[in-house]
Write a protein that holds these residues in place. Sequence first.
Motif, PDB file in Angstrom:
ATOM      1  N   THR A 128       0.841  -1.204   0.000  1.00 33.13           N
ATOM      2  CA  THR A 128       0.000   0.000   0.000  1.00 33.13           C
ATOM      3  C   THR A 128       0.871   1.247   0.000  1.00 33.13           C
ATOM      4  O   THR A 128       0.617   2.195  -0.755  1.00 33.13           O
ATOM      5  CB  THR A 128      -0.955   0.011   1.211  1.00 33.13           C
ATOM      6  N   LEU A 129       1.906   1.271   0.824  1.00 35.32           N
ATOM      7  CA  LEU A 129       2.839   2.395   0.859  1.00 35.32           C
ATOM      8  C   LEU A 129       3.503   2.562  -0.503  1.00 35.32           C
ATOM      9  O   LEU A 129       3.594   3.672  -1.029  1.00 35.32           O
ATOM     10  CB  LEU A 129       3.890   2.186   1.946  1.00 35.32           C
ATOM     11  N   SER A 130       3.946   1.460  -1.087  1.00 33.43           N
ATOM     12  CA  SER A 130       4.594   1.500  -2.394  1.00 33.43           C
ATOM     13  C   SER A 130       3.662   2.080  -3.455  1.00 33.43           C
ATOM     14  O   SER A 130       4.066   2.933  -4.258  1.00 33.43           O
ATOM     15  CB  SER A 130       5.025   0.084  -2.792  1.00 33.43           C
ATOM     16  N   ALA A 131       2.401   1.655  -3.437  1.00 40.97           N
ATOM     17  CA  ALA A 131       1.427   2.167  -4.417  1.00 40.97           C
ATOM     18  C   ALA A 131       1.157   3.654  -4.184  1.00 40.97           C
ATOM     19  O   ALA A 131       1.063   4.432  -5.146  1.00 40.97           O
ATOM     20  CB  ALA A 131       0.133   1.366  -4.326  1.00 40.97           C
ATOM     21  N   GLU A 132       1.033   4.064  -2.910  1.00 40.15           N
ATOM     22  CA  GLU A 132       0.767   5.473  -2.603  1.00 40.15           C
ATOM     23  C   GLU A 132       1.926   6.369  -3.033  1.00 40.15           C
ATOM     24  O   GLU A 132       1.724   7.469  -3.531  1.00 40.15           O
ATOM     25  CB  GLU A 132       0.501   5.659  -1.113  1.00 40.15           C
ATOM     26  N   LEU A 133       3.151   5.895  -2.835  1.00 37.45           N
ATOM     27  CA  LEU A 133       4.324   6.699  -3.196  1.00 37.45           C
ATOM     28  C   LEU A 133       4.615   6.652  -4.692  1.00 37.45           C
ATOM     29  O   LEU A 133       5.238   7.570  -5.225  1.00 37.45           O
ATOM     30  CB  LEU A 133       5.543   6.244  -2.394  1.00 37.45           C
ATOM     31  N   ASN A 134       4.226   5.565  -5.351  1.00 34.98           N
ATOM     32  CA  ASN A 134       4.359   5.441  -6.809  1.00 34.98           C
ATOM     33  C   ASN A 134       5.764   5.819  -7.300  1.00 34.98           C
ATOM     34  O   ASN A 134       5.925   6.639  -8.198  1.00 34.98           O
ATOM     35  CB  ASN A 134       3.294   6.291  -7.498  1.00 34.98           C
ATOM     36  N   GLY A 135       6.781   5.245  -6.657  1.00 33.04           N
ATOM     37  CA  GLY A 135       8.166   5.477  -7.055  1.00 33.04           C
ATOM     38  C   GLY A 135       8.817   6.670  -6.382  1.00 33.04           C
ATOM     39  O   GLY A 135      10.031   6.837  -6.450  1.00 33.04           O
ATOM     40  N   HIS A 136       8.052   7.507  -5.723  1.00 37.75           N
ATOM     41  CA  HIS A 136       8.585   8.670  -5.000  1.00 37.75           C
ATOM     42  C   HIS A 136       9.214   8.192  -3.690  1.00 37.75           C
ATOM     43  O   HIS A 136       8.735   7.253  -3.080  1.00 37.75           O
ATOM     44  CB  HIS A 136       7.439   9.652  -4.720  1.00 37.75           C
ATOM     45  N   GLN A 137      10.292   8.835  -3.274  1.00 36.55           N
ATOM     46  CA  GLN A 137      10.899   8.535  -1.981  1.00 36.55           C
ATOM     47  C   GLN A 137      10.675   9.714  -1.038  1.00 36.55           C
ATOM     48  O   GLN A 137      10.721  10.872  -1.454  1.00 36.55           O
ATOM     49  CB  GLN A 137      12.395   8.271  -2.126  1.00 36.55           C
ATOM     50  N   LEU A 138      10.451   9.403   0.220  1.00 36.55           N
ATOM     51  CA  LEU A 138      10.231  10.436   1.231  1.00 36.55           C
ATOM     52  C   LEU A 138      11.568  10.992   1.699  1.00 36.55           C
ATOM     53  O   LEU A 138      12.558  10.269   1.817  1.00 36.55           O
ATOM     54  CB  LEU A 138       9.463   9.862   2.415  1.00 36.55           C
ATOM     55  N   SER A 139      11.580  12.275   2.018  1.00 40.47           N
ATOM     56  CA  SER A 139      12.787  12.916   2.537  1.00 40.47           C
ATOM     57  C   SER A 139      12.442  13.623   3.838  1.00 40.47           C
ATOM     58  O   SER A 139      11.286  13.663   4.251  1.00 40.47           O
ATOM     59  CB  SER A 139      13.340  13.911   1.509  1.00 40.47           C
ATOM     60  N   VAL A 196       9.746  -3.071  10.953  1.00 36.16           N
ATOM     61  CA  VAL A 196       9.322  -2.163   9.887  1.00 36.16           C
ATOM     62  C   VAL A 196      10.401  -1.149   9.516  1.00 36.16           C
ATOM     63  O   VAL A 196      10.560  -0.814   8.338  1.00 36.16           O
ATOM     64  CB  VAL A 196       8.007  -1.456  10.289  1.00 36.16           C
ATOM     65  N   LEU A 197      11.147  -0.645  10.483  1.00 35.30           N
ATOM     66  CA  LEU A 197      12.123   0.420  10.207  1.00 35.30           C
ATOM     67  C   LEU A 197      13.080   0.084   9.059  1.00 35.30           C
ATOM     68  O   LEU A 197      13.199   0.874   8.121  1.00 35.30           O
ATOM     69  CB  LEU A 197      12.891   0.788  11.476  1.00 35.30           C
ATOM     70  N   PRO A 198      13.763  -1.058   9.068  1.00 36.45           N
ATOM     71  CA  PRO A 198      14.671  -1.330   7.946  1.00 36.45           C
ATOM     72  C   PRO A 198      13.931  -1.587   6.627  1.00 36.45           C
ATOM     73  O   PRO A 198      14.477  -1.337   5.554  1.00 36.45           O
ATOM     74  CB  PRO A 198      15.460  -2.564   8.395  1.00 36.45           C
ATOM     75  N   ALA A 199      12.703  -2.057   6.697  1.00 41.68           N
ATOM     76  CA  ALA A 199      11.927  -2.311   5.480  1.00 41.68           C
ATOM     77  C   ALA A 199      11.544  -1.017   4.772  1.00 41.68           C
ATOM     78  O   ALA A 199      11.188  -1.022   3.593  1.00 41.68           O
ATOM     79  CB  ALA A 199      10.676  -3.116   5.819  1.00 41.68           C
ATOM     80  N   LEU A 200      11.594   0.124   5.486  1.00 37.28           N
ATOM     81  CA  LEU A 200      11.258   1.416   4.887  1.00 37.28           C
ATOM     82  C   LEU A 200      12.369   1.979   4.005  1.00 37.28           C
ATOM     83  O   LEU A 200      12.122   2.894   3.209  1.00 37.28           O
ATOM     84  CB  LEU A 200      10.941   2.438   5.987  1.00 37.28           C
ATOM     85  N   ASP A 201      13.587   1.456   4.118  1.00 38.08           N
ATOM     86  CA  ASP A 201      14.731   2.022   3.398  1.00 38.08           C
ATOM     87  C   ASP A 201      14.478   2.314   1.922  1.00 38.08           C
ATOM     88  O   ASP A 201      14.835   3.393   1.436  1.00 38.08           O
ATOM     89  CB  ASP A 201      15.974   1.147   3.571  1.00 38.08           C
ATOM     90  N   PRO A 202      13.872   1.402   1.151  1.00 42.80           N
ATOM     91  CA  PRO A 202      13.670   1.697  -0.278  1.00 42.80           C
ATOM     92  C   PRO A 202      12.721   2.876  -0.545  1.00 42.80           C
ATOM     93  O   PRO A 202      12.686   3.400  -1.648  1.00 42.80           O
ATOM     94  CB  PRO A 202      13.059   0.405  -0.834  1.00 42.80           C
ATOM     95  N   TYR A 203      11.977   3.293   0.468  1.00 43.06           N
ATOM     96  CA  TYR A 203      10.986   4.356   0.297  1.00 43.06           C
ATOM     97  C   TYR A 203      11.471   5.699   0.848  1.00 43.06           C
ATOM     98  O   TYR A 203      10.724   6.663   0.887  1.00 43.06           O
ATOM     99  CB  TYR A 203       9.675   3.953   0.979  1.00 43.06           C
ATOM    100  N   LEU A 204      12.742   5.726   1.263  1.00 43.07           N
ATOM    101  CA  LEU A 204      13.309   6.926   1.887  1.00 43.07           C
ATOM    102  C   LEU A 204      14.527   7.411   1.120  1.00 43.07           C
ATOM    103  O   LEU A 204      15.361   6.594   0.698  1.00 43.07           O
ATOM    104  CB  LEU A 204      13.725   6.618   3.323  1.00 43.07           C
TER     105      LEU A 204
END
Length: 193
Positions: A95-106, A125-133
């Motif tokens: 769901t996070l991946s779909a919401e971000l649609n390739g965008h990374q959070l800063s 969860v913390l290390p799993a977030l790495d690709p989205y940051l």
Amino acid sequence: MTDDIATTPRRFRHDRLLVMTLPAYEQSIQLLAAAAETRFAPISAIIAIANGGLAPASGIAGVLNLPNYRLTAKHNPTDAIYTEATGHVTHDLSTLSAELNGHQLSGTVLLVDDICGSGATFASVLPALDPYLRRDAVVRTVALCRNAGTSLDPDLWAWTVDDWVCFPWEPTTAAPPAATIEELPILEQLEPA
């Protein structure tokens, strides 16, 4: 994805059910949002850990006027009260991946859950977030409650508890017949001041 995280036992007195009233909850959201803004600003986004973190993340995001994303994680094998932590955490970031649609959070991102029981959910969860940051991103953990037995303290929390907590969105009908119902106090400030 599934992770097995070493956990410390949660602390339960087994003699009462702690109930978070709606006024106590609403006050804690205001306090957590204010503390996050003071300590971690600027904050760029909030990520809720579903299901328990959905309401507090939405509340904090509303107060701070920030985007609110979600992921799913499950730690307890059942929803029965006094369920002990297994350290076996499953999480789904689709769901996070779909919401971000390739965008990374800063910037600073708040990761929000209802309770930090053993710390295993945050730890998984913390290390799993790495690709989205992005590289400059910093994640801060926020919970309404922190169990007294946890080995991982969130960055912010409202109450330290030593028994099962029933949140405003949960029924209290699951309480054992002999259990005492005790309301969590309405706070004037956060515990880790």
